[in-house]
Scaffold this active site. Structure first.
Site, mmCIF file in Angstrom:
data_model
loop_
_atom_site.group_PDB
_atom_site.id
_atom_site.type_symbol
_atom_site.label_atom_id
_atom_site.label_comp_id
_atom_site.label_asym_id
_atom_site.label_seq_id
_atom_site.Cartn_x
_atom_site.Cartn_y
_atom_site.Cartn_z
ATOM 1 N N ASP A 155 25.618 53.311 36.480
ATOM 2 C CA ASP A 155 25.659 54.560 35.724
ATOM 3 C C ASP A 155 25.427 55.671 36.062
ATOM 4 O O ASP A 155 24.351 55.895 36.971
ATOM 5 C CB ASP A 155 24.684 53.870 34.557
ATOM 6 C CG ASP A 155 25.049 54.471 33.096
ATOM 7 O OD1 ASP A 155 25.905 55.446 32.985
ATOM 8 O OD2 ASP A 155 24.548 53.748 32.129
ATOM 9 N N ASP A 156 25.969 56.679 35.857
ATOM 10 C CA ASP A 156 25.692 58.199 36.096
ATOM 11 C C ASP A 156 25.850 58.243 37.350
ATOM 12 O O ASP A 156 24.971 59.190 38.132
ATOM 13 C CB ASP A 156 24.594 58.648 35.464
ATOM 14 C CG ASP A 156 24.646 58.851 33.910
ATOM 15 O OD1 ASP A 156 25.496 58.340 33.329
ATOM 16 O OD2 ASP A 156 23.779 59.321 33.221
ATOM 17 N N CYS A 163 29.646 57.393 29.197
ATOM 18 C CA CYS A 163 29.768 55.843 29.554
ATOM 19 C C CYS A 163 30.657 54.847 28.724
ATOM 20 O O CYS A 163 31.450 54.285 29.278
ATOM 21 C CB CYS A 163 28.367 55.472 29.033
ATOM 22 S SG CYS A 163 27.131 56.358 29.864
ATOM 23 N N HIS A 168 29.593 49.476 26.972
ATOM 24 C CA HIS A 168 28.685 50.886 26.676
ATOM 25 C C HIS A 168 27.465 50.170 26.417
ATOM 26 O O HIS A 168 26.317 50.934 26.934
ATOM 27 C CB HIS A 168 29.313 51.351 25.705
ATOM 28 C CG HIS A 168 28.513 52.803 25.353
ATOM 29 N ND1 HIS A 168 27.606 52.802 24.186
ATOM 30 C CD2 HIS A 168 28.010 53.669 25.978
ATOM 31 C CE1 HIS A 168 26.789 53.811 24.073
ATOM 32 N NE2 HIS A 168 27.046 54.402 25.105
ATOM 33 N N ASP A 218 30.685 54.945 36.721
ATOM 34 C CA ASP A 218 31.211 55.023 35.590
ATOM 35 C C ASP A 218 31.593 56.472 35.259
ATOM 36 O O ASP A 218 32.337 56.777 34.381
ATOM 37 C CB ASP A 218 30.399 54.416 34.504
ATOM 38 C CG ASP A 218 29.250 55.130 33.995
ATOM 39 O OD1 ASP A 218 28.799 55.666 34.798
ATOM 40 O OD2 ASP A 218 28.965 54.804 32.819
ATOM 41 N N HIS A 219 31.059 57.490 36.013
ATOM 42 C CA HIS A 219 31.549 58.948 35.969
ATOM 43 C C HIS A 219 30.596 59.565 36.820
ATOM 44 O O HIS A 219 29.628 59.280 37.440
ATOM 45 C CB HIS A 219 31.501 59.448 34.476
ATOM 46 C CG HIS A 219 30.239 59.147 33.633
ATOM 47 N ND1 HIS A 219 29.040 59.587 34.022
ATOM 48 C CD2 HIS A 219 30.012 58.276 32.715
ATOM 49 C CE1 HIS A 219 28.132 59.074 33.242
ATOM 50 N NE2 HIS A 219 28.775 58.204 32.378
#
Length: 482
Positions: free
Chosen positions: A39-40, A78, A135, A333-334
């Site tokens: 994540d992130d 997300c 998510h 995810d980003h």
């Protein structure tokens, strides 16, 4: 006598044929898939050019696989980013994207195409999810994200697991700090912390332990191939990791923040609301350079903590022997702004929100340790995995297989598109164009030093028109497929 003498030879031949057939069956088994979602995660790793970051386990995977240096997600949040990963389609821009899809399935009013895990399940795979893959960690809705009547991805997983340990429920795990601390009111929770202790004092320790348990069981089951997805939460806010990881950055000199000024012209800039709502002790990183560096050190500590969890998972894969028959994908995810454009967070359509790491390794691949500069998208992962394991690639997807790039890393990719609720964007090898819903256009030239700080749309009207046409065409085509 002669007949008796021939019997042992005949038996030997039968045994040889039986063993050969068994070996053929074993070799013909489809490759397993291990998908690790982080994540992130910015592409700020040692293997992606950030020399001050300690990420030895992800870097070791990069040395065995192909690193996509220009992988872009399809949405800078997300939920919608994971929608594209798990469905292979462009979708809604909100964090409820997968729940909206689930509601459509439950209502039965229209056909909904199979998700990636459901597609693999239909081709004989055992599908297991641990942690934050969709998510909601654990894939359930309700107040505390543990209501089994509200499934985020119906029909997708044989097991959809989220250990909660002392954090009580998945919602508590998602925004938890050390030793069971749960976010109740954001302003009362510190934006970062570091405490003495082992990896289990933060939520990802429990996620990783469960992932190791599931991996061991799946590897011991020789009947079916497996599709195991593991979602690691850090470095998501709030930033918290055991002190040993923070100590790696205590005296490290951080690089300068690139283009830290707030844009003067219209862009997809935002006020970093997700970050700013936490307790910051009255400090603003856009105004306090020392505080900005503390935020960056704590983010880096979380990256190293996440990297350690990746290391444990890959070590268990190797220990079981399943590594010899398993594709491994590591996916961010980003991205995440750490002060660029005066943003601390994601959600914009700038490069920092959309650029994320992607590494793919599979047994017997020839280009170990290669980097590719081909532009690729998250929606490409679904067809790529189908192609690599030898199952049918679904026609409904919006992505393309990356197998040719894996086999020839110098190959070119295709333009990458992304969107949020207010605008959409397309990234080429030289430019980024962002189109707002009211028609306003940003165009940035990545071949110049200004990159995404100078809007040159008025100087390149023909290019703007061509990119608009491509963006509209691809999004409209995706809407027909959904």
């Amino acid at each position: 006598m002669k007949f008796k003498q021939r019997i042992p030879f005949f038996c030997i031949m039968l045994s040889f044929l039986a063993i050969t057939n068994c070996q053929k069956k074993k070799l013909s088994k489809k490759l397993n898939v291990l998908l690790i979602c982080v994540d992130d995660l910015r592409p700020e790793l040692n293997s992606f050019g950030a020399s001050y970051i300690s990420s030895p386990n992800i870097d070791a995977l990069a040395e065995k696989g192909v690193s996509f240096q220009n992988h872009f997600v399809n949405s800078p949040s997300c939920g919608p980013s994971r929608y594209t990963l798990l469905t292979g389609q462009y979708g809604p821009a909100g964090n409820n994207a997968l729940f909206r899809r689930a509601n459509t399935i439950n209502e039965g009013k229209q056909e909904v195409y199979r998700s990636m895990p459901e597609w693999f399940k239909s081709h004989g795979y055992t599908t297991v999810s641990v942690g934050k893959v969709s998510h909601h960690p654990g894939g359930r809705g309700g107040k505390n994200w543990n209501d089994s009547t509200k499934i985020e991805m119906p029909n997708a997983w044989d097991k959809h697991l989220m250990p909660v340990a002392e954090w009580k429920h998945p919602r508590g795990m998602m925004h938890g700090l050390a030793n069971g601390q749960i976010r109740v009111k954001s302003g009362d929770m510190d934006v970062f912390e570091t405490l003495e202790g082992d990896d289990n004092i933060y939520p990802d320790g429990a996620i990783t332990n469960e992932a190791l348990h599931q991996l061991k069981m799946l590897a011991n089951n020789n009947k079916d191939p497996f599709f195991l997805a593991v979602g690691i939460i850090k470095p998501h806010l709030p930033f918290g990791a055991p002190k040993k990881y923070y100590d790696r950055y205590n005296v490290v000199e951080l690089p300068e923040i690139k283009h830290p000024q707030k844009p003067k012209e219209r862009t997809t800039w935002h006020g970093s609301g997700e970050f700013m709502k936490y307790n910051r002790w009255g400090k603003n990183p856009n105004e306090d350079a020392n505080f900005a560096n503390e935020v960056r050190r704590h983010y880096a500590a979380c990256v190293s903590y996440a990297d350690a969890q990746v290391g444990k998972i890959l070590a268990e894969l190797k220990r079981t022997g399943a590594d010899k028959n398993t594709i491994v994908v590591l996916w961010g995810d980003h991205g995440w702004h750490l002060g660029e454009h005066a943003i601390w967070g994601k959600h914009s359509l700038f490069e920092e929100s959309l650029h994320a790491p992607l590494i793919i390794h599979y047994p017997a691949m020839e280009n170990k340790g290669a980097n590719t500069n081909a532009i690729v998208e998250t929606v490409d992962i679904f067809p790529t995995l189908c192609d690599l394991v030898g199952i049918e690639i679904p026609e409904f997807g919006n992505g393309v297989s990356l197998k040719k790039i894996l086999e020839a890393p110098n190959s070119s990719g295709r333009n990458a598109i992304a969107y949020n609720n207010k605008a959409s964007t397309i990234r080429t090898s030289t430019h980024r164009m962002t189109l707002h819903k009211d028609g306003f256009v940003e165009l940035y030239d990545h071949t110049t030093a200004q990159k995404e700080t100078k809007n040159v749309a008025e100087e390149h009207l023909e290019l703007v028109k061509a990119l608009k046409d491509e963006l509209h065409s691809r999004l409209e085509r995706s809407n027909k497929n959904r």
